[in-house]
Design an enzyme around this catalytic site. Sequence first.
Site, mmCIF file in Angstrom:
data_model
loop_
_atom_site.group_PDB
_atom_site.id
_atom_site.type_symbol
_atom_site.label_atom_id
_atom_site.label_comp_id
_atom_site.label_asym_id
_atom_site.label_seq_id
_atom_site.Cartn_x
_atom_site.Cartn_y
_atom_site.Cartn_z
ATOM 1 C CD GLU B 29 47.775 39.840 42.261
ATOM 2 O OE1 GLU B 29 47.101 40.489 43.097
ATOM 3 O OE2 GLU B 29 48.126 40.308 41.162
ATOM 4 C CG LEU B 58 51.303 41.348 43.515
ATOM 5 C CD1 LEU B 58 51.873 41.795 44.842
ATOM 6 C CD2 LEU B 58 50.765 42.538 42.746
ATOM 7 C CB ALA B 59 52.080 40.754 37.187
ATOM 8 C CD GLU B 60 47.013 43.088 39.665
ATOM 9 O OE1 GLU B 60 47.894 43.773 39.101
ATOM 10 O OE2 GLU B 60 46.980 42.914 40.893
ATOM 11 C CD GLN B 82 45.112 40.216 46.499
ATOM 12 O OE1 GLN B 82 45.931 41.113 46.398
ATOM 13 N NE2 GLN B 82 45.403 39.047 47.034
ATOM 14 C CG PHE B 83 40.786 44.224 46.196
ATOM 15 C CD1 PHE B 83 39.697 44.205 47.060
ATOM 16 C CD2 PHE B 83 42.009 43.779 46.662
ATOM 17 C CE1 PHE B 83 39.837 43.752 48.365
ATOM 18 C CE2 PHE B 83 42.148 43.315 47.964
ATOM 19 C CZ PHE B 83 41.066 43.305 48.820
ATOM 20 C CG PHE B 86 43.953 45.546 42.052
ATOM 21 C CD1 PHE B 86 43.711 46.773 42.668
ATOM 22 C CD2 PHE B 86 44.396 44.498 42.835
ATOM 23 C CE1 PHE B 86 43.893 46.935 44.041
ATOM 24 C CE2 PHE B 86 44.580 44.655 44.205
ATOM 25 C CZ PHE B 86 44.320 45.866 44.809
ATOM 26 C CG HIS B 129 41.088 47.852 47.616
ATOM 27 N ND1 HIS B 129 42.082 48.746 47.312
ATOM 28 C CD2 HIS B 129 41.707 46.768 48.158
ATOM 29 C CE1 HIS B 129 43.262 48.217 47.657
ATOM 30 N NE2 HIS B 129 43.057 47.026 48.168
#
Lengths: 362, 326
Positions: B29, B58-60, B82-83, B86, B129
């Site tokens: 992302e 936007l979908a892990e 991204q973090f 997640f 996060h």
Amino acid sequence: MVSQIIDRTTSDQFNMLSVLNQEGKVINPDLMPKLKQEQLRDLMKKMVFTRIWDQRAISLNRQGRLGLWAPVSGQEACMIGSEAALLKEDFILGSYRDIPQIVWHGLPLYQSFLYSRGHQHGGQIPKDVHVLMPQIIIGAQIIQAAGVALGFKLRKKRNVAIAYIGDGGTSQGDFYEGINFAGAYHAPAIFFVQNNQYAISVPIKKQTAADTLAQKASAAGIKGIQVDGMDVLAVYKAVSNAAEQARNGEGPTLIEAITYRYGPHTMAGDDPSRYRNSKEEEEWKAKDPLIRFRKFLTEKGLWSEAEEYQVVEEAKLTIAEGIKKADETAQMTIPNLIDSMFETTPEHLEEQKREFLHTEDQ
Amino acid sequence: MPQMTMIQAINDALAIELENDENVLVFGEDVGHNGGVFRATEGLQKRFGEDRVFDTPLAESGIGGLAIGLGLQDFRPVAEVQFFGFVFEVIDSIAAQASRMRYRSGGRYHSPITFRAPFGGGVKTPELHAESLEGLMMQTPGLKVVIPSNPYDAKGLLISAIRDNDPVIFLEHMKLYRSFRGEVPEGEYTVPIGKANIVREGQDVTIITYGAMVHTSLKAAEEIEKKKGVKAEVIDLRTISPIDIDTILASIQKTNRAIVVQEAQKTSGVAAEVIAQINEKALLHLEAPVLRVAPPDTVYPFAMIEDHWLPSPSKVVEAIQRVLDF
């Protein structure tokens, strides 16, 4: 009032594609796939073989000679018709019920038996066979298919990735993520939903408020189509169209095939009489994919009882040989298992292997 | 030698591997045009093109599946979560799919994927996060888990991770991204996965740690040397799965005392595993029980109290004192 403004259903766009009716008559000649006589006969041979295989697998499972088996009778048109529409280099990502497609795509039958028994060699796909081992987690193969398809696109290959999923699988987040990723990347993927009406026991009406599963394609901005999953020619047509479009860079397609599984969910104790009645089962059996295609071929002079008998006998023999070969395969060992975790087994696992072997010796 | 921050070293490693191997793909992302929320992928899309460095929806979980599928096509995916908080959204792809690909296929397929993710406390992020979730990863067979503590290691370990033919979880502590610079050689070099590093030598006590806690532990070691003349050895694990037990054992045979410092909650994590292995292999070398310095078994706290929750140099000093006084 709101319902007047927002039309909840979009199912009108998803009329079911069919070629043959229950009597084996061509009802949509325009949609008839262009297949040679030998190809038509081959579809029938594979469906008959698969029906016998299913019956044998159920029996072998009951004898304790086979492990996991998710019965496939009723779904042969979906499985055989879709696989037959692929090229050898197209990549199949199926789930536990999709063993026939994987085998018809090239996995030796005995390896499918080993997979069923829980032997690692079952997953050692030969190099020139383009399939993934069957997926157990519902929906995981959908997002992986988006990746395989993007890989084809990046490599500039004219191939497609096809993922198989059931009706229940369309409720998974991974289903939405997979079709959305493939759509966003315009990747050559086909998402083939075998809507066999039940996710184990939960009927489709309880699975979703959507009138069709095909319409879920709309949200991802990809093509969606519903097809008669009891009609092998319709399935072939739908998949070959989707594949051609994907090869031409026109992006993915979601196909919903309407079908039914005659047997239980798996052979591990599921009892369909708890959630469906025999009247419904008989209604679906009247739509049987083998019966209608047999009628179609017989009328054309392309099939006979003698030929069917021959395929049945061949199937029994091939299955017996496959079981024999599976029986003869050396047992998997714990060191095999340990050494398959990493490319190079790290020291702590080497140590655990030594410890394991030492305790075994005691 | 150039001085770099850890984020620059990571960017450098990605660029080197994108240059070296056309099968390396970097995605996640905001990693494309935007260069990542921390700028880890700054300039890479411009340099290597949109087919090599690209944004994902936007979908892990989708990112994980995409990585596995691309791995099956002989690409070498470097996927960013991204973090790391997640990771729960992509845990199936990591722990049930990529980690089992080699086993499930009897070696026919593998997942040469590097999952990169920022994590770590002390920077006042929103919930999910900062979490130290490496314990979940280290209990998953088939994964390697790497956590660098400085720019040099970050670059060398990331190059090793990308080249590895098995999935590697590469965790980047946010507090270390820009807090200091270190010497980083130009061009390619590797730091081996699975090898710890003695970052401070000493003979009185061993501090075993990793990530940002390396710096907390070093501060504590200096403090206790200044005050009490105690010489603490500090081991930076660098890889927490597999753990380099040999380096730990060699140190304990010298010091006979040890503590483990981690940012993750106390129970069932790296510290517990390190202590279990010490117990199996070096019990009779110990003069005192091995103590853990770790936060309590709560969720990672909201920003206003995180600094109290995280291990501090004074808590490390206190633990050292206790093993010395035993």
